[in-house]
Scaffold this active site. Sequence first.
Site, PDB file in Angstrom:
ATOM      1  N   CYS A 100      -7.037  47.305 124.608  1.00 60.53           N
ATOM      2  CA  CYS A 100      -7.316  46.170 124.786  1.00 60.53           C
ATOM      3  C   CYS A 100      -7.820  45.730 126.418  1.00 60.53           C
ATOM      4  CB  CYS A 100      -7.010  45.468 124.852  1.00 60.53           C
ATOM      5  SG  CYS A 100      -6.806  45.226 123.101  1.00 60.53           S
ATOM      6  N   HIS A 236      -9.279  37.988 127.629  1.00 56.17           N
ATOM      7  CA  HIS A 236      -9.299  38.885 126.449  1.00 56.17           C
ATOM      8  C   HIS A 236      -9.121  38.638 124.746  1.00 56.17           C
ATOM      9  CE1 HIS A 236      -8.680  42.189 123.265  1.00 56.17           C
ATOM     10  NE2 HIS A 236      -6.964  42.056 123.563  1.00 56.17           N
ATOM     11  N   ASN A 266      -9.999  39.905 117.334  1.00 57.14           N
ATOM     12  CA  ASN A 266      -9.499  40.727 118.381  1.00 57.14           C
ATOM     13  C   ASN A 266      -9.684  42.464 117.991  1.00 57.14           C
ATOM     14  OD1 ASN A 266      -8.231  42.687 120.275  1.00 57.14           O
ATOM     15  ND2 ASN A 266      -6.606  41.900 119.725  1.00 57.14           N
TER      16      ASN A 266
HETATM   17  N1  ACO Z   1       0.318  35.657 106.721  1.00 57.33           N
HETATM   18  C1  ACO Z   1       1.105  34.721 106.307  1.00 57.33           C
HETATM   19  N2  ACO Z   1       2.285  35.360 107.168  1.00 57.33           N
HETATM   20  C2  ACO Z   1       2.329  36.243 107.703  1.00 57.33           C
HETATM   21  C3  ACO Z   1       1.664  36.435 108.211  1.00 57.33           C
HETATM   22  C4  ACO Z   1      -0.292  36.738 107.218  1.00 57.33           C
HETATM   23  N3  ACO Z   1      -0.938  37.852 107.659  1.00 57.33           N
HETATM   24  N4  ACO Z   1       1.937  38.349 108.675  1.00 57.33           N
HETATM   25  C5  ACO Z   1       3.108  37.614 109.360  1.00 57.33           C
HETATM   26  N5  ACO Z   1       3.058  36.906 108.103  1.00 57.33           N
HETATM   27  C6  ACO Z   1       4.814  35.889 108.316  1.00 57.33           C
HETATM   28  C7  ACO Z   1       5.715  37.204 108.471  1.00 57.33           C
HETATM   29  O1  ACO Z   1       6.249  38.556 107.251  1.00 57.33           O
HETATM   30  C8  ACO Z   1       6.973  36.037 108.942  1.00 57.33           C
HETATM   31  O2  ACO Z   1       7.571  36.246 107.057  1.00 57.33           O
HETATM   32  P1  ACO Z   1       9.396  35.517 107.187  1.00 57.33           P
HETATM   33  O3  ACO Z   1       9.383  34.319 108.547  1.00 57.33           O
HETATM   34  O4  ACO Z   1       9.314  35.858 105.806  1.00 57.33           O
HETATM   35  O5  ACO Z   1       9.972  36.943 107.444  1.00 57.33           O
HETATM   36  C9  ACO Z   1       6.397  34.892 109.313  1.00 57.33           C
HETATM   37  O6  ACO Z   1       4.960  34.706 108.361  1.00 57.33           O
HETATM   38  C10 ACO Z   1       6.818  35.136 110.661  1.00 57.33           C
HETATM   39  O7  ACO Z   1       6.283  35.982 111.485  1.00 57.33           O
HETATM   40  P2  ACO Z   1       5.880  36.141 112.396  1.00 57.33           P
HETATM   41  O8  ACO Z   1       5.824  37.969 113.238  1.00 57.33           O
HETATM   42  O9  ACO Z   1       7.335  35.037 113.854  1.00 57.33           O
HETATM   43  O10 ACO Z   1       4.612  35.450 113.355  1.00 57.33           O
HETATM   44  P3  ACO Z   1       4.329  34.895 114.843  1.00 57.33           P
HETATM   45  O11 ACO Z   1       4.629  33.493 114.210  1.00 57.33           O
HETATM   46  O12 ACO Z   1       4.740  35.686 115.729  1.00 57.33           O
HETATM   47  O13 ACO Z   1       2.616  35.152 114.597  1.00 57.33           O
HETATM   48  C11 ACO Z   1       0.858  36.415 115.606  1.00 57.33           C
HETATM   49  C12 ACO Z   1       2.689  36.384 114.417  1.00 57.33           C
HETATM   50  C13 ACO Z   1       0.202  35.621 115.288  1.00 57.33           C
HETATM   51  C14 ACO Z   1       1.403  38.302 115.419  1.00 57.33           C
HETATM   52  C15 ACO Z   1       1.602  36.438 117.428  1.00 57.33           C
HETATM   53  O14 ACO Z   1       3.758  37.501 117.278  1.00 57.33           O
HETATM   54  C16 ACO Z   1       1.192  36.063 117.670  1.00 57.33           C
HETATM   55  O15 ACO Z   1       0.397  35.584 118.155  1.00 57.33           O
HETATM   56  N6  ACO Z   1       1.439  37.510 119.176  1.00 57.33           N
HETATM   57  C17 ACO Z   1       0.705  38.005 120.010  1.00 57.33           C
HETATM   58  C18 ACO Z   1      -0.496  39.367 119.271  1.00 57.33           C
HETATM   59  C19 ACO Z   1      -1.410  39.584 119.339  1.00 57.33           C
HETATM   60  O16 ACO Z   1      -2.357  38.602 119.740  1.00 57.33           O
HETATM   61  N7  ACO Z   1      -1.925  40.734 119.303  1.00 57.33           N
HETATM   62  C20 ACO Z   1      -2.862  41.125 119.001  1.00 57.33           C
HETATM   63  C21 ACO Z   1      -2.456  42.775 119.419  1.00 57.33           C
HETATM   64  S1  ACO Z   1      -2.247  43.081 120.548  1.00 57.33           S
HETATM   65  C22 ACO Z   1      -3.568  42.635 121.867  1.00 57.33           C
HETATM   66  O17 ACO Z   1      -4.534  42.279 122.082  1.00 57.33           O
HETATM   67  C23 ACO Z   1      -3.194  42.968 123.562  1.00 57.33           C
END
Ligand code: ACO
Length: 309
Positions: A100, A236, A266
Amino acid sequence: MPVQMVTNDDLARVVDTSDEWIAERTGIRQRRIAVEESASHMASEAARRALENAGVEPEALDLILVGTTSADHCFPSAACEVQGELGAIHAVAFDISAACSGFLFAMNNLQAFIRAGIYRTGLVIGVDCLSKLIDWKDRSTCVLFGDGAGAVVLQASDKGIQHSVMRSDGSKWQVLSCVSRTNGNLLNGRMPEPGYLYMNGQEVFKFAVKKVPECINQVLEESGTDIEEIKYFILHQANYRIIESVAKRLKQPMDKFPMNMEYYGNTSAATIPVLLDEMNREGKLNSEDKIVLSGFGAGLTWGATLLEW
Ligand code: ACO
């Protein structure tokens, strides 16, 4: 951008998710997914638009750099494919792999060539087609990404890039990765199989909200620029919560942080040039505006660039 749009509701019919979950956590409501379009096709279209906008003919290009990690072929490079499409017969072309951060790293590389007096005119493209690297059964990653491309033309001038910082931390490569092909060969009797994108979302979140403000402050400090002089921070477009947190840490208002991940998701290396192009076409960028671009992604890699428009 690819023609085909996929909404959060469309995804909720394929995996156990909802528009509410995705929008609340990421700010994304829809994305474009390439069906007919290849990465090099998207890149060439973005390049044509950038060249037209800049009034530069393909034959005038000395260098074409493409930031991508999802080119159509392992080889040749996407940049060579674009060169062929455009007929940029005098250019040399190659790709830069920084996920990215790829567009930002490619742009800074081109700037270094220009500053060293080696080249005068270059094209930088950020393109990714991550839809082909995603496990579409994995709801934790498949909702985040879209496909797309954006491009800019750079020429030798006193304006433009003023200063930049690029960083990487290879000890954290496992946080966000994609195996190109599993190890299959004659001796182990297996056929190579495609790999899929893996992400530790919370680690990426923590990394981004710490390193992005740090490198923005570094680029401002090293260039002697007061943060209040900056009109826009073009980050980004991974996730609106990351951007909100960066704004808070920099003590800057949210209206200095334009966002469009709602419409495109993204798009990896493409997010920054796509947003820059949209803002330019909407007349939001004026001569002498100071703008900071900041990218972050797999590697881990991150960086910031100060521009004078
Ligand atoms: N829909 C519904 N539930 C979901 C989904 C979904 N799409 N994805 C995960 N869950 C569930 C998980 O299974 C988990 O369930 P559980 O509690 O029963 O186990 C629950 O939601 C919480 O999961 P987490 O992974 O803890 O969710 P979090 O609040 O951390 O959000 C996210 C996930 C949005 C990916 C967050 O970690 C984030 O914003 N991270 C940044 C990563 C990012 O933006 N990456 C982009 C690519 S990398 C880049 O561009 C540099």
